[in-house]
Motif scaffolding. Structure first.
Motif, PDB file in Angstrom:
ATOM      1  N   GLU A  65       0.825  -1.209   0.000  1.00 53.73           N
ATOM      2  CA  GLU A  65       0.000   0.000   0.000  1.00 53.73           C
ATOM      3  C   GLU A  65       0.859   1.259   0.000  1.00 53.73           C
ATOM      4  OE1 GLU A  65      -3.078  -0.894  -0.156  1.00 53.73           O
ATOM      5  OE2 GLU A  65      -3.827   1.119  -0.444  1.00 53.73           O
ATOM      6  N   ALA A  68       6.684   3.041  -1.529  1.00 56.54           N
ATOM      7  CA  ALA A  68       7.953   3.770  -1.451  1.00 56.54           C
ATOM      8  C   ALA A  68       8.581   3.705  -0.080  1.00 56.54           C
ATOM      9  CB  ALA A  68       7.716   5.231  -1.813  1.00 56.54           C
ATOM     10  N   SER A  69       7.951   2.996   0.855  1.00 54.89           N
ATOM     11  CA  SER A  69       8.449   3.040   2.238  1.00 54.89           C
ATOM     12  C   SER A  69       8.832   1.676   2.757  1.00 54.89           C
ATOM     13  CB  SER A  69       7.383   3.609   3.168  1.00 54.89           C
ATOM     14  OG  SER A  69       6.818   4.750   2.623  1.00 54.89           O
ATOM     15  N   VAL A  86      10.076   4.887   9.767  1.00 57.65           N
ATOM     16  CA  VAL A  86       9.551   4.806   8.408  1.00 57.65           C
ATOM     17  C   VAL A  86      10.617   5.389   7.491  1.00 57.65           C
ATOM     18  CG1 VAL A  86       7.670   5.464   6.892  1.00 57.65           C
ATOM     19  CG2 VAL A  86       7.269   5.203   9.325  1.00 57.65           C
ATOM     20  N   ALA A  87      11.082   4.600   6.541  1.00 55.85           N
ATOM     21  CA  ALA A  87      12.191   5.073   5.715  1.00 55.85           C
ATOM     22  C   ALA A  87      11.914   4.783   4.251  1.00 55.85           C
ATOM     23  CB  ALA A  87      13.484   4.402   6.143  1.00 55.85           C
ATOM     24  N   ASP A  88      12.835   5.288   3.422  1.00 56.88           N
ATOM     25  CA  ASP A  88      12.749   5.091   1.986  1.00 56.88           C
ATOM     26  C   ASP A  88      13.180   3.665   1.646  1.00 56.88           C
ATOM     27  OD1 ASP A  88      14.125   6.336  -0.988  1.00 56.88           O
ATOM     28  OD2 ASP A  88      12.047   6.507  -0.352  1.00 56.88           O
TER      29      ASP A  88
ATOM     30  N   ARG B 406       9.249  13.220  -3.969  1.00 58.28           N
ATOM     31  CA  ARG B 406       9.403  11.773  -4.109  1.00 58.28           C
ATOM     32  C   ARG B 406      10.311  11.238  -3.015  1.00 58.28           C
ATOM     33  NH1 ARG B 406      10.204   7.659  -3.414  1.00 58.28           N
ATOM     34  NH2 ARG B 406      10.660   5.821  -4.682  1.00 58.28           N
ATOM     35  N   ARG B 407      11.329  12.042  -2.657  1.00 57.10           N
ATOM     36  CA  ARG B 407      12.225  11.578  -1.588  1.00 57.10           C
ATOM     37  C   ARG B 407      11.507  11.513  -0.263  1.00 57.10           C
ATOM     38  NH1 ARG B 407      16.270  14.553  -3.880  1.00 57.10           N
ATOM     39  NH2 ARG B 407      15.813  16.308  -2.557  1.00 57.10           N
ATOM     40  N   ALA B 409       8.448  10.785   0.059  1.00 63.66           N
ATOM     41  CA  ALA B 409       7.347   9.826   0.005  1.00 63.66           C
ATOM     42  C   ALA B 409       7.637   8.617   0.873  1.00 63.66           C
ATOM     43  CB  ALA B 409       7.106   9.385  -1.433  1.00 63.66           C
ATOM     44  N   GLY B 410       8.874   8.197   0.961  1.00 67.87           N
ATOM     45  CA  GLY B 410       9.225   7.034   1.764  1.00 67.87           C
ATOM     46  C   GLY B 410       8.981   7.262   3.241  1.00 67.87           C
ATOM     47  N   PRO B 411       9.669   8.232   3.821  1.00 70.06           N
ATOM     48  CA  PRO B 411       9.499   8.441   5.258  1.00 70.06           C
ATOM     49  C   PRO B 411       8.087   8.850   5.643  1.00 70.06           C
ATOM     50  CG  PRO B 411      11.496   9.488   4.508  1.00 70.06           C
ATOM     51  CD  PRO B 411      10.802   8.989   3.300  1.00 70.06           C
ATOM     52  N   HIS B 412       7.336   9.450   4.754  1.00 66.58           N
ATOM     53  CA  HIS B 412       5.985   9.841   5.128  1.00 66.58           C
ATOM     54  C   HIS B 412       4.946   8.781   4.788  1.00 66.58           C
ATOM     55  CE1 HIS B 412       6.683  14.437   5.444  1.00 66.58           C
ATOM     56  NE2 HIS B 412       7.677  13.750   5.940  1.00 66.58           N
ATOM     57  N   ALA B 413       5.403   7.656   4.272  1.00 67.92           N
ATOM     58  CA  ALA B 413       4.508   6.528   3.993  1.00 67.92           C
ATOM     59  C   ALA B 413       3.329   6.951   3.117  1.00 67.92           C
ATOM     60  CB  ALA B 413       4.005   5.887   5.292  1.00 67.92           C
ATOM     61  N   TYR B 414       3.638   7.536   1.964  1.00 74.22           N
ATOM     62  CA  TYR B 414       2.559   7.875   1.028  1.00 74.22           C
ATOM     63  C   TYR B 414       1.971   6.592   0.476  1.00 74.22           C
ATOM     64  CZ  TYR B 414       4.037  12.767   0.561  1.00 74.22           C
ATOM     65  OH  TYR B 414       4.332  14.076   0.764  1.00 74.22           O
ATOM     66  N   ASP B 415       0.683   6.570   0.302  1.00 70.30           N
ATOM     67  CA  ASP B 415       0.130   5.360  -0.291  1.00 70.30           C
ATOM     68  C   ASP B 415       0.023   5.506  -1.804  1.00 70.30           C
ATOM     69  OD1 ASP B 415      -3.379   5.957   0.493  1.00 70.30           O
ATOM     70  OD2 ASP B 415      -1.734   7.258  -0.066  1.00 70.30           O
ATOM     71  N   ARG B 416      -0.504   4.458  -2.412  1.00 62.79           N
ATOM     72  CA  ARG B 416      -0.390   4.349  -3.859  1.00 62.79           C
ATOM     73  C   ARG B 416      -1.079   5.490  -4.600  1.00 62.79           C
ATOM     74  NH1 ARG B 416      -1.626  -1.796  -5.160  1.00 62.79           N
ATOM     75  NH2 ARG B 416      -3.718  -0.953  -5.176  1.00 62.79           N
ATOM     76  N   LEU B 419       1.126   8.545  -4.554  1.00 60.47           N
ATOM     77  CA  LEU B 419       2.277   8.390  -5.433  1.00 60.47           C
ATOM     78  C   LEU B 419       1.863   8.533  -6.886  1.00 60.47           C
ATOM     79  CD1 LEU B 419       4.186   5.460  -3.775  1.00 60.47           C
ATOM     80  CD2 LEU B 419       4.963   7.780  -4.033  1.00 60.47           C
TER      81      LEU B 419
END
Lengths: 208, 652
Positions: A65, A68-69, A86-88, B406-407, B409-416, B419
């Protein structure tokens, strides 16, 4: 951002995992949900080497879901709470570089995968949990995307879940949600619940 | 004795100075010695020094010194005898002897040469000549002489250059040319390729990917090129020595014109005007800038045309020649023209002060939008920037490439879904269409509000447009109030003008979404006005001491309103013997007021109903003719009415 509730669905005797999933799928579709792809949540565990002191484990979870994380949960060191990060996606590669300090325990890689349904503001995921080749059980995840406060929407979620899961849904919320009944929940809380369930799956042998 | 000597003596050793000559000193100070000669080399060196001719004589002399001396003595004796003896015999004898000795010499020489040629028994080797003395002083003098000769030649040439430079006519033109070239180089990139100087006026260094190279050539003009002879006397253009040649397709001037028009009207042709000539004294500046502008407009138009062809819209966009047509709303189109004039000389037609807008009269069916032109330029520049710039990653070890969002997006846990939204890239045509839609909608909204404000004077309609807005969103706050009673009651609503919809937020919290039809906004404002009147009357009543018996915002009684709902209120006087009923509908010009007074004039005293209160039953309402009451507006009339009815006592 929504409230995520995980529910273990006991596999009745005589039926296999896929059969149960099919049955649940029918029920969910009867409720008006639409199939919208599949999902996978998996967990890998790394444990620290003896040189760092008492062995602690780091769990690395991925959720389709949030593609990217990467969620990294460090187990409690007696009494403290698990530390969540929570990381990349590059965090996976970082763990590989730390192979001298954190060794991967490959045999305990556990995952839950299955179809994903959308019914209005609800997101239903029927996952069959497998550890390696072995099937361990059925885990149903329901996310109510319109609200982040369990206190406001627990009843609604429970009613919805009872609609297709039947009586196995308890009237009281699970312990994790109860502890945070008045707080705003997010993706990380869903991941924490998954970790708890996966740990329980690891401990039991056979199908839960 | 040996002991004595060995104890007290000092050993003395004699050795040759074994220092080798230094051949060279390396840059790091190390000395490289000439290696000492090996034995064979030493032998050859010594052998070269021997002069065999001289050595033979020496040898003979050395060996046979006693014999030679005796021989010479004898010879001398013999010779002295012989000549005495021989001289008398033959006069050619000496000649014969000399010839014979010469012959022997030559034979010996021939033999030696043949043997030497064979190279088996004898080899000819050069004799090392002694080095001539280093006469440094002489060398110094000779070098000095040579240098002075060379210097003289150079000085001679320099003098000639100086003479040519001091020549007035020549000098100025050269200087001018170079000075102007320097100034040109300060603003434009120039390169010297072979003999010609070429420049680049394209946007390639800024990120453009257009195929046109934009090369111009700079040459020295034979006769001075006069700058543009403007009538403005301040700018006297100096004659320039530089001639700038630009490619023919970039000649003249060009601009992109956006026109919003309705479909069933012919486009009015715009007259071409030029902006004020640049204040720069150099004629090539304006020429180069114009060429650059033409290039930019060409690139912009080709970009738009490509997108127009690729995009799939509900109503397809048309690309015809120099015109792209896209439809914004049913009946309204946006056409983008590429206008250019290939006239190299500046033709002045109707100079408009500092503006490139050609429209003299505003035709309401035909709007040329400078804002959209500016937006188009900005959008293309944005595309260029994206081609060139890379966002710098914040932890500098992060990979170069993804944008900041986009960078994160990972740490903030964007969902699909989030994105997916990020990956959507809108192209220029879509963006300009949205902006065009917003412009049209904004103009319409303005028109609606202004027309209502003109028609309806009783409550005043005031609109405040927000200063800060975006190309696709503007906000306006509409305030409805009555003159003189603005502290009493104000009805406010905020309208957000988007691209295709309007969102209206009323004071009571209602949010209404409206479409682009102007009629909807008009209806809404009319309804708000009618409600404002009733609310204002209620506030006025409270102010004057009257009681609000009942009020209703959406009345269910009375004739059905064609638009919206009527609202009403019933007010009773402080003493209770007068009741006013006010009804206001959105379509009605003025609210209607009815009055009923107690006691009922038509009731007769009844023996049965003795109580006073029976007289207080509902009497019939009579309409009040508001137009007869003095007052500037409805509320002031109501105030007068209520004030006059307050103290009227019942007849008894």
């Amino acid at each position: 951002m929504g409230v995520i509730v995980l529910q273990l669905f006991a596999v009745p005797d005589g039926k296999s995992g896929p059969q149960v999933i099919e049955m649940l799928t029918k029920r969910v579709i009867a409720l008006g949900a639409v199939l919208s792809g599949s999902f996978i949540v998996d967990c890998e565990t790394y444990s620290s080497t003896a040189s760092l002191g008492a062995p602690r484990s780091v769990h690395l979870l991925h959720n389709s879901e949030t593609p990217a994380s990467v969620f990294a949960l460090l187990e409690a060191a007696s009494g403290n709470k698990t530390v969540a990060l929570v990381a990349d996606n590059l965090f996976d590669l970082l763990m590989l570089k730390l192979s001298n300090f954190y060794t991967a325990k490959k045999q305990t890689k556990i995952e839950s995968r299955g179809p994903r349904f959308e019914a209005g503001d609800f997101l239903v995921k029927l996952g069959s949990v497998t550890m390696g080749p072995a099937f361990k059980g059925i885990l149903v995840e329901v996310e109510y995307q319109a609200c982040s406060l369990p206190a406001a929407c627990w009843d609604l979620i429970r009613e919805f879940m009872q609609g297709f899961l039947g009586g196995c849904v308890p009237s009281t919320p699970p312990q994790y949600i109860q502890n945070r009944f008045g707080d705003m929940l997010g993706t990380i809380d869903g991941i924490n619940q998954y970790l708890e369930q996966f740990n329980a799956f690891r401990k039991t042998t056979g199908i839960r | 004795m040996d002991d004595l000597f060995s104890n007290n003596s000092v050993n003395v050793s004699v050795e040759a100075p074994a220092e080798n000559l230094i051949q060279e000193i390396a840059y790091d100070g190390q000395e490289v010695y000439q290696l000492p000669l090996t034995l064979s080399e030493n032998l050859t060196k010594q052998a070269h020094k021997i002069d065999w001719m001289k050595g033979d004589d020496d040898d003979e002399d050395i060996e046979d010194i006693p014999s030679v001396t005796s021989a010479t003595e004898k010879d001398a004796e013999e010779d002295s005898k012989k000549p005495d003896f021989q001289a008398s015999s033959w006069p050619w004898d000496s000649v014969r002897n000399k010839l014979r000795s010469a012959l022997t010499e030559v034979c010996v020489l021939a033999d030696v040469i043949t043997v030497a040629k064979d190279k088996r028994y004898m080899v000819l080797d050069p004799v090392q000549q002694d080095q001539p003395d280093q006469r440094q002083l002489a060398q110094l003098f000779s070098k000095k002489r040579g240098l002075t000769a060379a210097a003289n030649i150079l000085l001679h040439g320099a003098e000639r250059l100086k003479i040519s430079q001091s020549d007035t006519a020549r000098a100025k033109s050269n200087q001018d040319f170079h000075l102007e070239l320097l100034r040109l180089r300060q603003n434009w990139t120039l390169k010297k390729i072979g003999n010609s100087i070429l420049g680049d006026l394209s946007y390639k260094s800024a990120g453009s990917r257009f195929y046109h190279t934009g090369i111009f050539e700079v040459t020295k003009s034979e006769e001075p090129v006069l700058g543009s002879s403007e009538t403005i006397s301040e700018n006297q253009h100096k004659p320039s020595m530089i001639k700038v040649t630009i490619p023919t397709e970039l000649g003249g001037t060009a601009y992109i014109q956006d026109i919003l028009c309705t479909t069933n009207l012919n486009l009015v042709h715009a007259s071409l005007t030029h902006s004020d000539p640049s204040r720069d004294a150099n004629p090539w500046t304006s020429k180069l800038e114009a060429a650059q502008n033409v290039l930019f407009c060409k690139e912009l138009f080709s970009h738009l045309a490509r997108e127009a062809v690729q995009l799939q819209a509900a109503i397809p966009h048309m690309v015809v020649g120099n015109q792209i047509t896209a439809s914004l709303f049913p009946g309204i189109q946006l056409s983008i023209h590429f206008q250019s004039s290939h006239s190299v000389g500046i033709e002045k037609r109707q100079p408009v002060s500092n503006s490139t807008s050609p429209i003299a009269k505003v035709d309401h069916n035909f709007i040329s939008s400078d804002i959209l032109e500016h937006s188009l330029h900005q959008l293309l520049r944005q595309v260029h920037l994206n081609n060139v710039g890379q966002p710098v990653p914040h932890p500098s070890s992060a990979p170069l490439g993804p944008t900041k969002r986009r960078r994160l997006a990972g740490p903030h846990a964007y969902d699909r879904d989030e994105l997916l939204l990020m990956t959507k890239n809108e192209n220029i045509l879509e963006q300009i269409i949205r902006q065009g839609q917003h412009v049209v909608l904004r103009l319409r909204t303005m028109f609606v509000i202004d027309s209502i404000a003109r028609e309806i004077r009783d409550p005043l309609i005031i609109s405040h447009w927000n200063v800060l807005n975006s190309p696709t969103l503007s906000c306006v706050k509409i305030i409805i109030m009555t003159h003189g009673y603005d502290t009493l009651q104000r009805t406010a609503l905020v309208v957000h003008v988007g691209e295709k919809t309007l969102k209206c937020i009323c004071r009571d919290g209602r949010v209404l979404q409206m479409s682009y039809e102007p009629q909807e906004l008009r209806d809404l404002i009319l309804c708000q006005i009618s409600q404002h009147q009733i609310n204002a009357v209620q506030s006025l009543a409270r102010f004057l001491g009257w009681h609000v018996v009942s009020s209703s915002a959406h009345l269910g009684l009375g004739p059905v309103e064609p638009l919206g709902n009527a609202s009403s209120c019933i007010l009773s006087s402080p003493s209770g013997n007068r009741v006013l009923s006010v009804r206001c509908g959105p379509q009605a010009a003025q609210p209607q007021v009815y009055l009923s007074s107690f006691p009922r004039p038509d009731i007769e005293k009844n023996k049965v109903l003795k109580d006073v209160r029976w007289e207080q039953l509902n009497a019939s309402y009579e309409e009040v003719r508001l137009e007869k009451i003095e007052g500037r507006n409805f509320l002031s009339r109501m105030e007068l009415l209520m004030a006059s009815l307050t103290y009227l006592l019942s007849p008894n």
